[in-house]
Design a protein around this motif. Structure first.
Motif, PDB file in Angstrom:
ATOM      1  N   SER A 162       0.643   1.394   6.365  1.00 51.14           N
ATOM      2  CA  SER A 162      -0.114   0.240   5.869  1.00 51.14           C
ATOM      3  C   SER A 162      -1.103  -0.325   6.881  1.00 51.14           C
ATOM      4  O   SER A 162      -1.947  -1.123   6.549  1.00 51.14           O
ATOM      5  N   SER A 163      -1.006   0.107   8.131  1.00 46.76           N
ATOM      6  CA  SER A 163      -1.920  -0.489   9.112  1.00 46.76           C
ATOM      7  C   SER A 163      -3.224   0.275   9.174  1.00 46.76           C
ATOM      8  O   SER A 163      -3.264   1.453   8.919  1.00 46.76           O
ATOM      9  N   ARG A 199       0.820  -1.195   0.000  1.00 47.72           N
ATOM     10  CA  ARG A 199       0.000   0.000   0.000  1.00 47.72           C
ATOM     11  C   ARG A 199       0.863   1.257   0.000  1.00 47.72           C
ATOM     12  O   ARG A 199       0.598   2.224  -0.707  1.00 47.72           O
ATOM     13  N   ARG A 251       6.882   2.071   7.697  1.00 47.33           N
ATOM     14  CA  ARG A 251       6.249   0.994   6.957  1.00 47.33           C
ATOM     15  C   ARG A 251       4.865   0.700   7.522  1.00 47.33           C
ATOM     16  O   ARG A 251       3.879   0.688   6.823  1.00 47.33           O
ATOM     17  N   VAL A 252       4.819   0.496   8.825  1.00 48.56           N
ATOM     18  CA  VAL A 252       3.562   0.103   9.432  1.00 48.56           C
ATOM     19  C   VAL A 252       2.596   1.274   9.476  1.00 48.56           C
ATOM     20  O   VAL A 252       1.425   1.137   9.208  1.00 48.56           O
TER      21      VAL A 252
END
Lengths: 317, 566
Positions: free
Chosen positions: A316-317, A3, A312-313
């Motif tokens: 995308s979370s 994403r 990163r998280v």
């Protein structure tokens, strides 16, 4: 991660489209009429109109823009007004030289810069730090055209270690090709190397004082593992960000470096085109530089998210 | 170097001597910070070191671990650890053999750290490597001492994390620290400390950064793990209550020296040293509301009904945050909260982190817009532009961190008179006089006016923050954890100052705190918040002596220092 990549790609596409509009409008805003330039001062209004129609200049700006984008996307960058050759072919000849030189320069800058930065932090207050600081000062403050001339004078003419100029195709003789490009790559990478060294040093100084490094020491870990996995890994987050900002400078640096070392690269092509007012070539060069710039930023962002798991998280979370 | 070989000095524990620190002197640069510390820990014993920041308690453990920061070094004394009963791999060896840690080289200390002495550090948010999966960080503790088999390491990591109370340990081992809550991170750090089953665990204020209820669970857990293994515990804390609750022996430190040590009950009931007595007196307890201002006693319980006399009326306050990236999830940080603050009184908002108490403070200050609901101060709505400027003068904030909330480049005078300058009040001389008056209010000397925050202690800084808040003669002070960053003695002084100011100037306080004991001491009314909702509301006596909600009861029970109050 997927994403995040998609978002970032989408942003890059938007940036490119906006940039292409700026370039397009910028060129149209330049003084002078291309039709007049082609037909000469004595051309009749009918002739001018005909040339305009051939070039598509009689159509509205948005239509012209779409045509121009269509040409670029099909790889048609026009012909050089000076040499009459396809601009795309000229770029295909010269761009690999510049890419090779730039990648080589980045590699040298990253490896030596990080190495010196870590050394400076580990041996702070002693001569290795002073040496590293001195090297960084030179890399930052001495312009690379002068550094390049000095390098030719001492290393090529004086000591004869490196060739003063010339280029060997990588495909014909890889080793000689690398050998020929070493000095230019070093000169081109010098300022980035200096920035990397300073950033690494500053960032390491901070990271090695953090609680988690202390906790790592309390585990009984050996210094090498603490340095690499706890110290350097976290320092690189800052380093990559700063380096990303610096990479844009590579393009302008390449123009000068290629000129000094007589390399048949993209930078020299652009410079020649500017001197000879070769508009199609300049236009193509600007587009490619823009594309390169956006691409570099994209790579840096991706790299950044690889190094820093929080980003990163977060996306995308 | 002292070479005393004194045997067990403490008769309260039957175990054998494990750690023996004698006459320890530590200096940073030219400054000596430890002046001859003697301390012993027996096998299986739990020892607490209590003291305020700067007392040297953390320096003691850093010296023991050989992890003194910067220019710190041991200048005299000995630190001996019994490494004889087992060899480095943990096999029994029979005879006792003390190693002198101060004389060990760095490589020798690596053998001790993690292996013989495990460290549970203070702040779980900064002690884990942010770019490394937590499982790998636990694994490093095993690998550091020679464990190589990947499969065995992985299994042991899962086992350790499970023991430390982390559910689904196998899956969570592959996550990064930021995916864990503070309490869970502390559990990971506990797993790291216990990884090699060391004989001694040093816990350096392991829960001071956590909520009370989490605090208790974590401390219980450390205690049960330590007890199971017969491990010794050296427990560092600024909280005498926690120390007394959980340890066999309490050591009180002040200015780099041990001033008192002994059985916790004996220290609490019969403190010998003046400083220990002060600590015990200063500790806020639930049993007495000793500092309570008298100004508010005229107002009876308000039960949340807005009255004529209320300075602040909050009605049906809701604040929603849209969560990013979850397809439009919404977090209700504040969920239909109503209350009012009678003029001249203090209302405490208590709850754990994430309960929404700080969001309420921000909305009242007009720094956040509520999703719905009204906030009336003196009958004016803070969310109406026309009222905002007027109201800004009537209420002022005091924030938690006196180190972060004052611009370090400004003099105190400039910090304190800034609100006056913003509102264009008075001329230069009048402002100067006002600053002098304000410094006097908060009991700082006039000579401090030209100093900068860096030259002040935490307590003095918080006094400056209070002086700044008072500059515009506000009626309402919103204090968001205003004393939580301070040592207990300083905290006591600041609370006293706040009560004194309330009495003299008729101030009203909205006091946000996670510390129920502080709330008990200062407030007339208390609101208990949980997950954005107001779960209990009443006078302090009602809420604290007769809590109706199980959550409030939990919070009250979790407060350390029950033995102190007894």
């Amino acid at each position: 991660m997927g994403r995040f990549l998609l978002t970032r790609l989408w942003q890059s596409a938007v940036t490119l489209i906006l940039a292409s509009i700026v370039i397009f409008v910028g060129i149209r805003a330049l003084p002078g009429d291309p039709a007049l330039a082609m037909a000469g001062e004595e051309a009749s209004p009918e002739q001018l109109a005909q040339i305009r129609a051939e070039l598509g200049l009689d159509q509205s700006l948005p239509v012209q823009y779409l045509n121009y984008m269509g040409q670029i996307l099909t790889g048609d960058l026009g012909r050089s007004t000076r040499y009459g050759t396809e601009v795309s072919a000229m770029i295909a000849d010269t761009l690999p030289v510049t890419l090779f030189l730039s990648v080589y320069a980045i590699l040298i800058a990253v490896i030596i810069g990080i190495g010196l930065g870590v050394l400076a932090e580990r041996r702070k207050g002693r001569w290795p730090e002073w040496m590293a600081n001195f090297a960084a000062l030179i890399g930052l403050s001495v312009p690379n055209f002068w550094l390049g001339i000095l390098a030719i004078l001492w290393l090529a003419v004086g000591l004869g270690i490196f060739p003063a100029s010339g280029y060997v195709e990588f495909s014909s003789d890889p080793l000689r090709s690398i050998y020929h490009l070493t000095m230019p790559a070093f000169i081109l990478g010098a300022s980035i190397m200096a920035v990397i060294m300073r950033q690494t040093r500053a960032s390491m100084l901070e990271t090695m004082q953090t609680d988690y490094v202390r906790t790592a020491r309390a585990k009984g870990l050996p210094p090498s593992r603490i340095l690499l996995r706890y110290g350097l890994r976290n320092s690189l987050i800052v380093v990559v960000t700063i380096v990303g900002l610096q990479l844009g400078g590579l393009i302008s640096g390449a123009v000068i470096t290629e000129q000094i070392f007589g390399l048949p690269g993209f930078g020299r092509l652009t410079l020649d085109a500017v001197f000879t007012r070769d508009y199609p070539v300049i236009q193509a060069a600007v587009i490619i530089v823009t594309f390169g710039y956006v691409l570099i930023n994209l790579v840096v962002d991706i790299l950044y998210s690889v190094i820093n798991p929080k980003i990163r998280v977060g996306a995308s979370s | 170097m002292s070479t005393m070989t004194s045997e067990t000095q403490n008769p309260t524990h039957s175990g054998e001597l494990l750690l023996d620190v004698q006459n320890l002197h530590v200096s940073f640069g030219q400054t000596q910070v430890l002046h001859g510390v003697d301390l012993q820990v027996q096998a299986g014993e739990r020892v607490a070191i209590v003291g305020q920041s700067g007392s040297g308690k953390s320096t003691v453990i850093a010296a023991v671990l050989g992890l003194l920061a910067g220019s710190g070094r041991v200048t005299d004394g000995s630190i001996r650890l019994d490494t004889g009963s087992t060899d480095d791999a943990g096999n029994p060896r029979g005879e006792a053999a003390f190693e002198e840690l101060t004389e060990l080289p760095e490589s020798g200390m690596r053998r001790i750290r993690g292996n013989r002495i495990g460290l549970v550090p203070q702040d779980p948010s900064t002690n884990l490597n942010p770019s490394m999966k937590v499982g790998a960080q636990v694994a490093d503790a095993l690998r550091a001492h020679g464990m190589r088999d990947k499969q065995a390491i992985n299994n042991r990591v899962v086992e350790l994390m499970t023991e430390a109370g982390i559910p689904e340990a196998r899956r969570r081992a592959g996550q990064f620290p930021h995916e864990f809550s503070g309490g869970m991170r502390q559990r990971i750090l506990i797993a790291i400390a216990l990884a090699r089953e060391p004989q001694l665990i040093i816990a350096d204020e392991p829960t001071s950064a956590l909520d009370v209820t989490v605090q208790r669970v974590i401390l219980d857990h450390i205690q049960s793990l330590v007890d199971e293994r017969g491990t010794s515990l050296l427990f560092i804390t600024h909280d005498l209550g926690v120390a007394a609750d959980r340890c066999d022996r309490v050591i009180v430190m002040l200015n780099g020296q041990i001033v008192e040590q002994g059985d916790p009950q004996q220290i609490l009931t019969d403190p010998q040293h003046e400083y220990t007595r002060k600590l015990i007196d200063a500790a806020p307890t639930l049993s007495s509301a000793k500092a309570l201002s008298q100004a508010g006693t005229v107002t009876e319980s308000q039960e949340g009904q807005p009255t004529e006399d209320a300075i602040l009326v909050v009605e049906n306050l809701v604040k929603e945050y849209r969560l990013r990236g979850t397809g439009g999830g919404i977090l209700r940080a504040v969920d239909d909260v109503s209350f009012s603050i009678p003029r001249g009184t203090t209302t405490a908002v208590v709850g754990e982190s994430g309960s929404g108490k700080s969001t309420v403070a921000k909305i009242v200050l007009g720094l956040e817009k509520p999703t719905s609901g009204t906030t009336l101060i003196d009958g004016m709505d803070i969310n109406q532009r026309a009222h905002r400027k007027i109201l800004r003068r009537r209420m002022q904030p005091v924030f938690q961190d006196p180190y972060g909330s004052l611009d370090p480049t400004h003099s105190l005078e400039r910090l304190i008179d800034e609100p006056l300058r913003i509102f264009g009040i008075g001329n230069k001389q009048q402002r100067r006089d006002r600053v002098a008056e304000l410094l006097d209010h908060v009991a700082l000397p006039l000579s401090a006016a030209q100093k900068r925050p860096g030259e002040l202690s935490g307590g003095q800084r918080q006094r400056v923050a209070i002086a700044r808040a008072l500059a515009l003669e506000p009626e309402l002070i919103i204090a968001d954890e205003a004393v939580s960053a301070l040592d207990v003695l300083v905290q006591d002084q600041i609370l006293e100052l706040l009560v004194d100011l309330q009495n003299r100037l008729g101030l009203s306080y909205l006091f946000i705190t996670h510390d129920l004991a502080v709330a008990r001491e200062l407030a007339h009314h208390a609101l208990v918040m949980q997950k954005g909702k107001l779960v209990e509301h009443g006078t302090v006596d009602e809420v604290f002596l007769n809590p109706q909600q199980p959550y409030t009861q939990d919070l009250l029970e979790a407060i350390p220092g029950q033995s102190l109050a007894a």
